[in-house]
Every structure is written in structure tokens, then in C-alpha cells.
Design an enzyme around this catalytic site. Sequence first.
Site, PDB file in Angstrom:
ATOM      1  N   ASP A  89       0.822  -1.217   0.000  1.00 15.72           N
ATOM      2  CA  ASP A  89       0.000   0.000   0.000  1.00 15.72           C
ATOM      3  C   ASP A  89       0.852   1.262   0.000  1.00 15.72           C
ATOM      4  O   ASP A  89       0.458   2.281  -0.572  1.00 15.72           O
ATOM      5  CB  ASP A  89      -0.948   0.009   1.201  1.00 15.72           C
TER       6      ASP A  89
ATOM      7  N   CYS B  45       6.698  -6.182   5.963  1.00 15.33           N
ATOM      8  CA  CYS B  45       5.873  -7.359   5.673  1.00 15.33           C
ATOM      9  C   CYS B  45       5.230  -7.311   4.287  1.00 15.33           C
ATOM     10  O   CYS B  45       4.422  -8.172   3.950  1.00 15.33           O
ATOM     11  CB  CYS B  45       4.788  -7.522   6.727  1.00 15.33           C
TER      12      CYS B  45
END
Length: 575
Positions: A460, A507
Site C-alpha cells: 500500500d 511485511c
Amino acid sequence: MSFILQGIGVSEGIAIGRAHLAAPAALEVMHYLIPKNQADKEIARLDSAFSVVRKEFEALQKSVVDGHARAEFSAFLDLHLMILDDPTLSEAARSMIAQTHCNAEWALAQQMQVLLAQFEEIEDAYLRERKADVVQVVERVLKAMLGHPGYLPIASKHTGDSILIAHDLSPADVMQYKQHQFIAFLTDLGSQTSHTAIVARSLNIPSIVALHHAHQLILEDDCLIVDGNQGIIIVNPDKYVLDEYRLRQGQLELEKKKLKRIKSVAAMTLDGTPIDLYANIELPEDIEQVKESGATGIGLFRSEFLFMNRDDLPGEDEQFEAYRTVAVKMHKQPVTIRTFDLGADKNLRGAVQVAANPALGLRAIRWSLAEPKMFHTQLRAILRASKYGDVRILIPMLSNVAEIDQTLHLIDYAKKTLRDEKIHFDEHIKVGGMIEIPAAALSLDVFMRKLDFLSIGTNDLIQYTLAVDRIDDTVAHLYDPFHPAIIWLVSHIIQSANRAKVPVSLCGEMAGDKQFTRLLLGLGLQQFSMYPAQLLTVKNQVLKSHLPDIIPLVHKIIKTDHPEKMLALLAKLND
């Protein structure tokens, strides 16, 4: 004749075998009128076809349960059953037959177009892409009416080396094809986020989608080389190309075997710096893969998968059991549970309305704060599970201090309710935040003062920084993890956290890409989290890296604002 086709590689590896073509779609139907007194019989024929397909799906669901298949398969079948039961298809088609006296195939095809038009109005690319599932369901019903089997029979004489080629594949098709052990899947349609791509990755076989005309250009039994790494197919290669790819294929297999030898080796650089390599999971069943990979913790448990593809919401006890199971199986190793990142799932019963652009709308922590009762239930479940291991809470999509304060207040309230009920939990459970919005990356100080740890979500972060929808293949070429702005932002986050002595992990997809391993090490990252299948490859890079040699070159990369020069330095870094 030999030629090459380019698509999107969605599952890596090399496969060499013979083409097996699935029959083309059966959506081009004839339109004709039936006698008025035959309308009821025509409606009965439509109902019978729906019944046949429903039984096929139910049989597939049973095989999923009996065969202990991955949860994605069951979720896809649930979605197709929902579409099958949508009144827009069945009831509207029945009414059309009764009113216009058209044939059942035509009525169903027309109602499919109505449903597809509704999907086209959805602005979110991911939800809009689900229209492919509508087509797949209707195709099955049409085949049933036309007297064809609900799945395509396997007629390839090349057992064990067949490569399936289709215009498109539904997850149900893949489930049925799985028993025939295809060594690769190729489709004209699809994207990185299509269901076919997700299923292919879960099967861990080379797969390429978005080939556009492969089904028309490739002939049955053509010799194929599928390079999932490069996203290319070589059709009818000559002897020299075939020999070259067989050699590459053998080398890849040898490398995989070698990597298994380092499973139990501690992840440490040549200069003695220990590195934590954690795994990303969606469901408790993924723990077996985590164990096989040698991961030393769970860096990201995407808890929203417990909520998705169901009509009801999981209660506190159901969530608690899922979290507790993972904590127990990880034997005191870290388990970081991200609170639900919902906001684009239309299947949640009683949920607030999905925004026009879910990526920028009411999702993740925004949704949680807007649904405090739902959030409270999850927080209680996570806190209860913290008694059984090193459980941590991770908050997604934080953008300002107000969201942090509200979240911490709700966590304290959940703790109080458990104390009042004399239910034990870890009083000092760690709470961290995802850094995936540029605003968060640029205001780290307040985040680090209030939170115990940070986790960088590069998927994102790249999307929002570059203003590129990461699931829209028309702008896929602009989604660039190597963009100088991205490298600078990631560097800023890691170095700021290290100076403040706040633990930081990464991550996103960059963590599992070996091209970035040394760069991230040089930036000071010491905790990576990725899919279990990627872990040994990254560990191998860690074991061969010497930080004193890496850091000076990484500093040059950070200062570079020319993309080509940056890529050249990265290539030198990974040499």
C-alpha cells in the site's frame, strides 16, 4: 512454427510439456421463440440446469472438506453458489421466458448481461474483476442445458506433463483439474489478483495469465515451455531452446533441494548480525507451511480472512480459537495479529456500505473505529489468545495520532472488560502500527512515542505514494518498488525507527523478493516477514551478505535520483 507469447507470470517456475486446450466458452447462444404453451417446459429446463450445477458445486465442496484443501477453494465455491442463487439470474430469466417466450439459453445470457452491467458500475477494480465469476457460473449452467458436462473431460494423452490452456478458468474448474496433475496453467484472461492466479499460487505450479489470444494461437499437443518467472510461453521451441530450458529447469530443482538444507540454519549475515525471518499467514491452516519454511515467527496474521466469504461474522470464541491455535503451534515464537483490514468485502452481513473507492475509503482501522462493537469482539479474542504465546497486536492503515489514541483506548477498555470477568491475558501485550500511508511515514515521531513497534506495508505504501492502483493491470508498469521516492521512504522509516530503538519490520512483497534483501539489510532492516515459500530464498541471501561491504553501496543508492543509475547500483549490490 515456433513463437513466443507474453503475459503476466503469477506463479514462478519453469514447466515443459504438451498443450491441452480446454473447450472455449459456451456463451454464444441462439435466440429463438417457443410456443406459448411450451413456456412452462422451457422454465423447467432452466430450473433443471440450475439444479445440476448446484449439485456439482455441492459435490466439489464435499471434496474440499474431505481432501483438506486450502481455504481459498472453499471460499471460491461459496462465491459461485451465491451467484448461482442470485435472483437476478434465475428468477429474472424465468420471468423473461414466461413473458417473451424466448428460449432458456437466451434468457439466461441476457440476465447475465444485466448482472455484469451492475459490476461495471463498481469503481473498485478488485470488485469489478469479480464479474468473471458471474460468467463462469453462467457458462456452467449453459453447458448443463446444452447437454455438456459441468467440467471438461481430460483427453490429453500426455499424462503427467500436460499444460492446461483456457480462455479463463474458474476455481471450481481448477479444483477438478487438480487431480489430473497439470504442471502449469495458462489463461487468456486474468491478473495478479484474479482467482485463477490465487489458486495457481496456492498449488505452487508455474502459471501465466493475461495472454489474450493463447487459446486461439496454441494447438492441442503443441510443445510448450512455460517460464513463470518471466511471464513468457515458448511454443514449439527448437532443440537448442528446449535443451537450454531443461537445463534451467534442472538447475531450479537443484537449487530448491539445496535451499532445504538451510532450513534449520540461523539467519545471520557473514559479519554475525542476526536477522529475524517471519512468515505471513491468512488462516491457522497455514502454520504447516510456516513450519516447513523454518520461519521463527509470524510477522503478519491477516485476520480479515476469518471474516471474508461468509454471511455471518465470526464470534469472539471462534476468533479466539483461531488465534490461540496459531499461538500454541508457534511455541512461544512471536505471533503478530493484524486487526481486520476490511472495507471492500460485500459479503459481510450488517456491514456499513462500501465506499466508491475502497482503497481510499472506510477500511482497516477506519472501519474498526466506525464499528466499535465488532472491533471490541476482535480485541477481546486477541487478548485472550495472548495468554498462550507471544501474541502482538498490529493496527493497519494508521494515518494520524487521533486514530492511535482511539485504538489504544479501545484496547484498554477490552482489557478492563476481561479483568472484570477475571479472564487472564498478557497485561503487557505489544501494540504496533502499520506504516503504509505516506502521512504516517512522514510523521513517525508521534507513532514511535505511542506504539511498541512498527511494520512497513510496502504494497500500500507504494500504491499511495505513486498514486497507482496496484491491482489495475492497465497501470501495472507504473507500480514501481524501485522508484527513488519509495527507496527513500523505506530508508527513512527504518533508520528513524533504529535511531529511536523502536523495533521495525517489513511485511510487504518487497520482504520476500530477493532483489531487495541486501538493499533492506543495508538500510538497517533486521526483521522481514513474507510468504513461507519465499523464506529460504531470502535466508540464502542473508547468509551470503556482509553488511560492512553492503552499507556503502546502499548509501549511494539512497542518494541516487536517476532510475537507471539506481538499477545499475542494485545489480552491483546483488552481484
